[in-house]
Scaffold this active site. Structure first.
Site, PDB file in Angstrom:
ATOM      1  N   HIS A   1       4.016  14.173   5.788  1.00 51.27           N
ATOM      2  CA  HIS A   1       3.782  15.437   5.264  1.00 51.27           C
ATOM      3  C   HIS A   1       4.154  16.238   6.607  1.00 51.27           C
ATOM      4  O   HIS A   1       3.576  16.275   7.759  1.00 51.27           O
ATOM      5  CB  HIS A   1       2.343  15.737   5.221  1.00 51.27           C
TER       6      HIS A   1
ATOM      7  N   CYS B   1      -1.570  -3.942   3.449  1.00 55.47           N
ATOM      8  CA  CYS B   1      -2.449  -5.179   3.232  1.00 55.47           C
ATOM      9  C   CYS B   1      -1.622  -6.264   2.998  1.00 55.47           C
ATOM     10  O   CYS B   1      -0.400  -6.393   2.898  1.00 55.47           O
ATOM     11  CB  CYS B   1      -3.026  -4.961   1.661  1.00 55.47           C
TER      12      CYS B   1
ATOM     13  N   SER C   1       0.833  -1.104  -0.102  1.00 53.99           N
ATOM     14  CA  SER C   1       0.123   0.020   0.068  1.00 53.99           C
ATOM     15  C   SER C   1       0.911   1.353  -0.111  1.00 53.99           C
ATOM     16  O   SER C   1       1.417   1.534  -0.973  1.00 53.99           O
ATOM     17  CB  SER C   1      -1.020   0.026   1.131  1.00 53.99           C
TER      18      SER C   1
END
Length: 127
Positions: free
Chosen positions: A77, A92, A72
């Protein structure tokens, strides 16, 4: 209606959080943050496909780093002037450990405090 146990077909694990009062020199260092994400993927047993990063200027400037992994993604940020970062690790499958990646990132970004959330995003199918 039969409430038979359900079979998890997709194992989805999502760890995400907010990091407060991180050092400005870390929040603004794109290369350092890229390296942190790459190492976090390795430690969490993820298959790294690609890493993208960019630095944004201005009052709300910061750095974004996104790693696409076979399982995934990992995203950081930062907002330099606010000494703030968000971290998102989603996997996943059963072989990867998003907690290990998240904890490593927290260790390397050195916040004075942080919050962490977990969501089990496993798809449950009735048998």
């Amino acid at each position: 209606m039969d409430n038979t146990l359900i079979d998890p077909r997709i194992i989805g694990k999502h760890v995400y959080g907010n990091l407060y009062e991180i050092p400005e020199e870390i929040a603004g260092d794109e290369e350092y943050l890229r390296n942190v994400v790459v190492e976090a993927a390795k430690l969490a047993n993820m298959t790294l496909l690609e890493v993208k990063s960019w630095k944004l200027g201005g009052e709300k400037g910061g750095v974004s780093v996104i790693a696409l992994v076979l399982e995934s993604h990992i995203a950081i940020h930062t907002w330099i002037n606010y000494r703030y970062a968000t971290v998102d690790v989603y996997t996943c499958g059963e072989k990867s450990d998003p907690w290990r990646a998240f904890n490593y990132i927290v260790e390397k970004l050195k916040p004075k405090e942080y919050t962490v959330n977990y969501a089990d995003r496993t798809q449950l199918l009735k048998q």
